[in-house]
Every structure is written in C-alpha cells, then in structure tokens.
Design a protein around this motif. Structure first.
Motif, PDB file in Angstrom:
ATOM      1  N   THR A   1     -13.467  -9.600  38.649  1.00  0.00           N
ATOM      2  CA  THR A   1     -14.178  -8.982  37.533  1.00  0.00           C
ATOM      3  C   THR A   1     -14.959  -9.989  36.690  1.00  0.00           C
ATOM      4  O   THR A   1     -15.855  -9.601  35.939  1.00  0.00           O
ATOM      5  CB  THR A   1     -13.203  -8.243  36.614  1.00  0.00           C
ATOM      6  N   ARG A   2     -14.614 -11.255  36.816  1.00  0.00           N
ATOM      7  CA  ARG A   2     -15.311 -12.276  36.018  1.00  0.00           C
ATOM      8  C   ARG A   2     -15.291 -13.592  36.776  1.00  0.00           C
ATOM      9  O   ARG A   2     -14.256 -13.983  37.318  1.00  0.00           O
ATOM     10  CB  ARG A   2     -14.646 -12.446  34.659  1.00  0.00           C
TER      11      ARG A   2
ATOM     12  N   TYR B   1     -20.776 -14.256  35.671  1.00  0.00           N
ATOM     13  CA  TYR B   1     -21.042 -12.831  35.902  1.00  0.00           C
ATOM     14  C   TYR B   1     -19.763 -12.041  35.683  1.00  0.00           C
ATOM     15  O   TYR B   1     -18.646 -12.559  35.813  1.00  0.00           O
ATOM     16  CB  TYR B   1     -21.631 -12.567  37.290  1.00  0.00           C
ATOM     17  N   ARG B   2     -19.944 -10.774  35.340  1.00  0.00           N
ATOM     18  CA  ARG B   2     -18.825  -9.859  35.170  1.00  0.00           C
ATOM     19  C   ARG B   2     -19.129  -8.586  35.953  1.00  0.00           C
ATOM     20  O   ARG B   2     -20.280  -8.143  35.998  1.00  0.00           O
ATOM     21  CB  ARG B   2     -18.603  -9.530  33.689  1.00  0.00           C
ATOM     22  N   LYS B   3     -18.097  -8.000  36.552  1.00  0.00           N
ATOM     23  CA  LYS B   3     -18.287  -6.817  37.372  1.00  0.00           C
ATOM     24  C   LYS B   3     -17.226  -5.768  37.076  1.00  0.00           C
ATOM     25  O   LYS B   3     -16.090  -6.091  36.726  1.00  0.00           O
ATOM     26  CB  LYS B   3     -18.245  -7.165  38.866  1.00  0.00           C
TER      27      LYS B   3
ATOM     28  N   TYR C   1     -15.677  -1.964  38.856  1.00  0.00           N
ATOM     29  CA  TYR C   1     -15.593  -1.293  40.154  1.00  0.00           C
ATOM     30  C   TYR C   1     -15.080   0.139  39.983  1.00  0.00           C
ATOM     31  O   TYR C   1     -14.391   0.458  39.013  1.00  0.00           O
ATOM     32  CB  TYR C   1     -14.630  -2.042  41.079  1.00  0.00           C
TER      33      TYR C   1
ATOM     34  N   VAL D   1     -19.177  -1.799  43.344  1.00  0.00           N
ATOM     35  CA  VAL D   1     -19.530  -2.425  42.070  1.00  0.00           C
ATOM     36  C   VAL D   1     -20.399  -1.460  41.265  1.00  0.00           C
ATOM     37  O   VAL D   1     -21.554  -1.211  41.599  1.00  0.00           O
ATOM     38  CB  VAL D   1     -20.277  -3.747  42.292  1.00  0.00           C
TER      39      VAL D   1
ATOM     40  N   GLU E   1     -22.630  -4.746  36.871  1.00  0.00           N
ATOM     41  CA  GLU E   1     -22.572  -6.208  36.904  1.00  0.00           C
ATOM     42  C   GLU E   1     -23.524  -6.759  35.858  1.00  0.00           C
ATOM     43  O   GLU E   1     -24.599  -6.210  35.626  1.00  0.00           O
ATOM     44  CB  GLU E   1     -22.891  -6.750  38.294  1.00  0.00           C
TER      45      GLU E   1
ATOM     46  N   TYR F   1     -24.807 -10.607  33.568  1.00  0.00           N
ATOM     47  CA  TYR F   1     -24.970 -12.054  33.751  1.00  0.00           C
ATOM     48  C   TYR F   1     -25.077 -12.773  32.409  1.00  0.00           C
ATOM     49  O   TYR F   1     -25.650 -12.248  31.452  1.00  0.00           O
ATOM     50  CB  TYR F   1     -26.202 -12.322  34.614  1.00  0.00           C
TER      51      TYR F   1
END
Length: 282
Positions: A40-41, A61-63, A65, A71, A74, A76
C-alpha cells in the motif's frame, strides 16, 4: 521483516560496504502492506536513507485495492511527502473494475485531489470490453465526469479487432454517441495487417462510409516491410484507387537504413515511380 515475514525495509551496499544506489536512483526502501498482503505504500531511500526521487519521477507511491487485488487508487509523492504530478500528468488515478477484474473506468486528479485534464483534454474515461478483453467502446470524460470532446476531435471511439486483437476499424462519435468527423474529415479508419503483424495499409472513410481524402491528401496508404519488420516502402492512393501525389510532392517513398538499422534515407517518387527527391535522414 514484519511479523508476517514480509519485507518492510531494504538497503543496498557496495563491495566496500558503503550505501549504494541502484540504477533507478535509490539505495533502499520502506514498504507497508494491507491485511491482504498488498503493498500500500512504498518510499524510496537515498544513500542517506532519507526519501529520494527516483528515475520515475517520484519518491513515494501509495495504493488501494479492491477485494480482487485490483489497484483502485494510486498516488505519487515527492521527497518531502508532498503531492506531485506524475510525469506532469496527474497526482492520483482512481479505477473501477468489472467482475472479470478489468478496468472499465479511470479518472485523474491533480495535487489538490480534484479532477484534472491530461494530454488530449480529458479527465478520465469509461470503456466497454468484449469477451477477449478488447476495448470496443471508450468514452472520454471531462472534469465533471460526463462525456467531453477531446483535443483529437471526438469524445467516443468504437473499435473492431481481428483474431490477433489488432484494431481493424475505428469510428468516432460526439458526446451523444452520434457520428462525427475529425479535423481530417474522417469518421472511420480501417487497418490491414500482414501475417507478421505489420500494419500494411490504412484507409479513411466519411460519415456514409464513403472513401475520403484525409485532409484532402490521400484515401489509402500501403506499406511494405522487410524481414526485420522495418518499413521499406510506402504508397499513397486516391479514392479512385490510383496513386496520388501527396501535397504535390510524392506518391511513393522508399526508406533506406544504415548498417545499424537506423533510418538513413528517404527516396520520394511520383505516381510512375520516378525519383523526384532523395533525402538524407540525420
């Protein structure tokens, strides 16, 4: 590692046991996971083990789900943790997936976390996919999430594919999904391919599927390739199927390459195949 044996921190060192940056520009990273094991990060670290901007243009970056591990979001960040535009395009992208884990909607956001227009003049898109996963209908969306006209002269395209999933026809529509012509005068574009997958011809059509001259120049372009898939010949034709001079300059072009495979020469010819000009390509 964390209690689940997942790597959460990694550092790199050279043969002298000094911090060493990889080609991508970082010497380590910190990583976080969600309960399902998704990353996630990700924070990239320099040789001083502080956040550093890598070759892709961001330091972190972070994501997020969905339950299918797709994903859905996301974003940045820079070395100070600030929101940044990835490649000067967007800070965040959000996606919606269908029950086959295929993206059917994507929207872009700026550093203020509000929708932002990307190159082409749209803020996102919705699309319909066929059973083979080909996008057959795409609608470009504006800042308000509704259909918008792009800088390319259309809002929506429809596509047909061959058995190799290559696009063989593309049609253009406005925000109401009604036929429209692009600036070159074309409503539709058709492609043909050879067995090697080379695009050997393009043909342009108007609203009634009639042959048209693209920007008043030619209806069809035919290409020939060598065994290395390099284009070596190109011919232009009018709506009557006969060779046509493009802008009064050429009807055919031969392409020559140097020993390294780089394009080195263009030979322009008229309708009869007579050379009218040779151009060295630098």
């Amino acid at each position: 590692f964390d209690e689940n044996k997942r790597c959460i921190h990694e550092e790199y060192y050279d043969t002298e046991e000094q911090p060493a940056a990889l080609a991508a520009g970082y010497a380590g990273f910190d990583r976080e996971y969600d309960e399902d094991g998704n990353v996630t990060r990700m924070i990239y670290l320099g040789t001083d083990l502080k956040p550093v901007v890598i070759d892709k243009g961001y330091a972190e970056y972070r994501k997020e789900y969905n339950q299918d591990k797709c994903v859905t979001s996301e974003s940045y960040y820079g070395a100070q943790g600030e929101n940044i535009l990835l490649n000067d395009k967007y800070f965040m992208v959000k996606r919606v997936f269908d029950d086959k884990k295929r993206c059917v909607r994507e929207m872009y956001y700026g550093t203020d976390e509000k929708p932002i227009l990307v190159s082409g003049g749209y803020a996102g898109y919705e699309q319909v996919l066929d059973d083979r996963g080909n996008a057959i209908h795409r609608t470009h969306l504006g800042l308000d999430g509704n259909p918008v006209m792009t800088e390319w002269g259309y809002s929506i395209w429809h596509r047909n594919y061959n058995e190799k999933k290559q696009i063989i026809r593309e049609e253009y529509y406005d925000v109401k999904d009604e036929k429209i012509t692009r600036p070159g005068g074309q409503f539709a574009l058709e492609h043909e391919f050879d067995e090697a997958g080379n695009n050997i011809s393009d043909m342009y059509y108007g609203l009634d599927n009639e042959k048209i001259l693209l920007s008043g120049k030619f209806w069809k372009v035919v290409r020939t390739y060598d065994e290395n898939k390099k284009k070596i010949h190109e011919e232009y034709f009018g709506t009557d199927g006969n060779p046509i001079m493009v802008s009064g300059k050429y009807a055919m072009i031969d392409f020559g390459y140097d020993d390294s495979g780089k394009l080195a020469k263009k030979i322009l010819m008229n309708e009869s195949g007579e050379v009218v000009e040779e151009q060295d390509v630098k």
